[in-house]
Design an enzyme around this catalytic site. Structure first.
Site, PDB file in Angstrom:
ATOM      1  N   HIS A 143      -0.634  24.784  25.255  1.00  0.00           N
ATOM      2  CA  HIS A 143      -2.464  24.226  25.734  1.00  0.00           C
ATOM      3  C   HIS A 143      -2.337  23.129  24.688  1.00  0.00           C
ATOM      4  O   HIS A 143      -3.185  22.675  25.120  1.00  0.00           O
ATOM      5  CB  HIS A 143      -3.161  26.265  24.764  1.00  0.00           C
ATOM      6  CG  HIS A 143      -4.322  25.816  25.109  1.00  0.00           C
ATOM      7  ND1 HIS A 143      -5.077  26.321  25.760  1.00  0.00           N
ATOM      8  CD2 HIS A 143      -5.299  25.407  23.675  1.00  0.00           C
ATOM      9  CE1 HIS A 143      -7.198  25.525  25.581  1.00  0.00           C
ATOM     10  NE2 HIS A 143      -6.332  25.141  24.638  1.00  0.00           N
ATOM     11  N   GLU A 144      -2.095  23.427  23.061  1.00  0.00           N
ATOM     12  CA  GLU A 144      -2.897  22.482  22.362  1.00  0.00           C
ATOM     13  C   GLU A 144      -1.755  21.091  22.979  1.00  0.00           C
ATOM     14  O   GLU A 144      -2.099  19.679  22.379  1.00  0.00           O
ATOM     15  CB  GLU A 144      -2.083  22.879  21.157  1.00  0.00           C
ATOM     16  CG  GLU A 144      -2.706  24.589  20.455  1.00  0.00           C
ATOM     17  CD  GLU A 144      -4.228  23.675  19.783  1.00  0.00           C
ATOM     18  OE1 GLU A 144      -4.603  22.787  19.965  1.00  0.00           O
ATOM     19  OE2 GLU A 144      -4.605  25.004  20.405  1.00  0.00           O
TER      20      GLU A 144
ATOM     21  N   HIS B 230      -4.314  19.236  25.158  1.00  0.00           N
ATOM     22  CA  HIS B 230      -4.874  18.178  24.116  1.00  0.00           C
ATOM     23  C   HIS B 230      -4.062  16.677  23.844  1.00  0.00           C
ATOM     24  O   HIS B 230      -4.890  16.439  23.593  1.00  0.00           O
ATOM     25  CB  HIS B 230      -5.049  19.091  22.854  1.00  0.00           C
ATOM     26  CG  HIS B 230      -7.029  20.507  23.480  1.00  0.00           C
ATOM     27  ND1 HIS B 230      -7.674  19.529  24.114  1.00  0.00           N
ATOM     28  CD2 HIS B 230      -6.450  21.660  23.067  1.00  0.00           C
ATOM     29  CE1 HIS B 230      -8.308  21.548  24.271  1.00  0.00           C
ATOM     30  NE2 HIS B 230      -7.882  21.982  23.445  1.00  0.00           N
TER      31      HIS B 230
ATOM     32  N   GLU C  18     -10.919  20.517  27.182  1.00  0.00           N
ATOM     33  CA  GLU C  18     -10.200  22.297  27.709  1.00  0.00           C
ATOM     34  C   GLU C  18      -9.356  21.692  28.585  1.00  0.00           C
ATOM     35  O   GLU C  18      -8.426  22.932  29.111  1.00  0.00           O
ATOM     36  CB  GLU C  18     -11.597  22.808  26.759  1.00  0.00           C
ATOM     37  CG  GLU C  18     -11.143  24.139  27.004  1.00  0.00           C
ATOM     38  CD  GLU C  18     -10.489  24.198  25.762  1.00  0.00           C
ATOM     39  OE1 GLU C  18     -10.665  23.732  25.253  1.00  0.00           O
ATOM     40  OE2 GLU C  18      -9.915  26.110  25.675  1.00  0.00           O
TER      41      GLU C  18
HETATM   42 ZN    ZN Z   1      -8.206  23.853  23.578  1.00  0.00          ZN
END
Ligand code: ZN
Length: 512
Positions: free
Chosen positions: A269-270, A273, A299
């Site tokens: 997830h990170e 980003h 996101e």
């Molecule tokens: Zn996030």
């Protein structure tokens, strides 16, 4: 001096002032990163002051009338250039930022920051005592301040300015019908899935030594495209991504030795980003354009990699043999199908951050609606816990065991504001599905390449179409450019229906 060289000189002056502001911002977020990772706790008090000092300097520079004058003088120059040129975009985005920053009185900002610190500390205590009444007066004050903040801007709906801070161009008029359609489609899907026999996921809750988890995670994210020459990974209790420049983007993770999926999926997830921040055009370095477009688009990039790629069958066709090799004792008797089902188990849980990708948006939309009701004055803070539980009963069919597991679970309202806090999560999921669909339409080989462990096709497409532009385009502009359509719930609903009707052997298609 000719007109053109006069404009260019003014543009250069604007740009160098903006770079100074960015440098202060980067210094302040580096201090913040250090505080969360390695700083001894004794430094807390002074660190708070240091960050406040830098932020104040940045605010002074950002709201300086000289910037306002330069923006005025540069209007004809901006109009003479293509909309998406670096120059016109920088002037346009700076104008938005400037108008926003100058509308809010600095005494108000100081009052808000002070209140947020007190409210956060009170929430930590109230949460540990499972006692909402302890934090209720603070939250009432937060509501007043959030309403006051909105009042500095013109609006149709009181939440619009607060949403606009993070999701530019999004309004209640757009989001309310979109979310209500989504809820109507999702609820029967969740019902159908959770009425089927649940997936077995105990294989994920064995002993997984930390070092091996970190090593495997490192291999995965390097393969996906995280550039360790321009980034690093550290451990924190709550994972996050910080960017100090395009050449220095850091992620953090947390590891539980009795839960395999936590570290890996939050790391992916990170990284989603971080790939975005690492992929911004170097020409934009140091300017306000060198950031992601909106909270929804940001996101969408983390959710695309975490769920659509990281929880796909193809991804594990590539990585599962390797994972089994590392965790022989834990996984040698677990087939890839069983593992795939385990990491995609759907369950109605009271906690948003634990939710699977099917139920997740229901959690978010509850918060969004309650925020609006409070801001509109239709829901009093003292009635919030009851309204919360009521909605959990109707939307998810469950009741939180107490207010810590219910209305006090997320930090947002207690540490920040009421309004604009949650819509980005659901927008991210919707946009991720729409963007991923476009990527596959444009490059049908994307999914086959992923099975073979080749992520460059997808990474390069995202780089080309999203990452490089930084903040040049709003979310609506990006989605329209990429897909030729406006934002829609259909790609997300189709994705969920396809994936889960197969997995749960439901009589496809599950329909609303
Ligand atoms: Zn996030």
């Amino acid at each position: 001096m000719s007109n053109i060289s006069l404009f260019q000189a003014k543009y250069q002056e604007l740009k160098s002032r903006l770079i100074q502001i960015q440098d202060l911002e980067a210094a302040s977020s580096l201090l913040n990163w250090d505080q969360t990772t390695y700083m001894p706790t004794g430094g807390t008090y002074a660190r708070g002051r240091q960050i406040a000092t830098i932020k104040e300097l940045a605010h002074e520079k950002r709201t300086s009338p000289i910037i306002g004058q330069l923006l005025e003088d540069l209007r004809p120059y901006e109009q003479s250039l293509p909309y998406d040129s670096n120059e016109a975009s920088l002037i346009r985005i700076t104008r938005r930022d400037y108008q926003r920053a100058t509308r809010i009185p600095s005494e108000f900002m100081a009052k808000l920051c002070q209140h947020q610190t007190v409210s956060y500390e009170t929430w930590v205590k109230a949460k540990s005592f499972k006692d909402f009444s302890l934090v209720q007066p603070c939250l009432e004050k937060t509501l007043e301040l959030s309403q006051e903040l909105a009042s500095f801007f013109p609006y149709k709906h009181i939440a619009d300015p607060l949403i606009d801070f993070v999701d530019e161009d999004m309004t209640v008029a757009i989001l309310r019908p979109l979310f209500s359609q989504l809820r109507q489609k999702l609820r029967p899907i969740v019902e159908a899935i959770t009425s089927a026999p649940p997936m077995e996921d105990s294989c994920l809750y064995q002993y997984y030594p930390k070092e091996q988890q970190l090593k495997f995670g490192h291999t995965v994210i390097e393969r996906i495209g995280f550039d360790f020459q321009r980034g690093r990974q550290d451990e924190t209790p709550h994972p996050f991504t910080s960017s100090f420049s395009i050449g220095d983007v850091r992620i953090t993770t947390r590891v539980y030795e009795d839960n395999f999926s936590e570290a890996l999926f939050s790391t992916i997830h990170e990284v989603g980003h971080a790939l975005y921040e690492q992929g911004i055009d170097i020409e934009l370095e140091g300017t306000p354009l060198a950031r992601g477009s909106s909270s929804g688009i940001h996101e969408s990039q983390s959710r695309l990699w975490e769920n659509m790629v990281g929880r796909s069958r193809g991804f594990w066709e590539c990585f599962y043999p390797q994972l089994q090799g590392i965790f022989l004792k834990q996984l040698s008797s677990i087939s890839i199908s069983k593992f795939y089902q385990a990491i995609n188990k759907v369950v109605k849980s009271p906690i948003r951050t634990d939710a699977d990708e099917v139920t997740y948006n229901l959690h978010v939309m509850i918060r969004f609606d309650l925020e609006l009701a409070m801001l509109e004055g239709k829901l009093a803070v003292q009635d919030l816990p009851e309204a919360w539980n009521e909605r959990y009963k109707t939307d998810l069919g469950i009741l939180p065991a107490n207010n810590s597991e219910g209305v006090m679970q997320d930090v947002h309202w207690y540490g920040e504001m009421i309004g604009g806090m949650f819509q980005g999560y659901t927008l991210g999921n919707l946009m991720a599905a729409q963007i991923y669909q476009a990527a596959i339409k444009y490059n049908p080989e994307v999914t086959v390449a992923i099975e073979q462990g080749d992520f460059t096709l997808l990474h390069e497409w995202l780089q080309q179409n999203i990452y490089q532009h930084g903040r040049k385009y709003t979310a609506h502009e990006l989605i329209n450019r990429l897909t030729g359509k406006s934002l829609s719930i259909d790609p997300f609903i189709n994705y969920i229906q396809d994936k889960y009707s197969n997995m749960y052997h439901l009589k496809a298609p599950i329909s609303a």
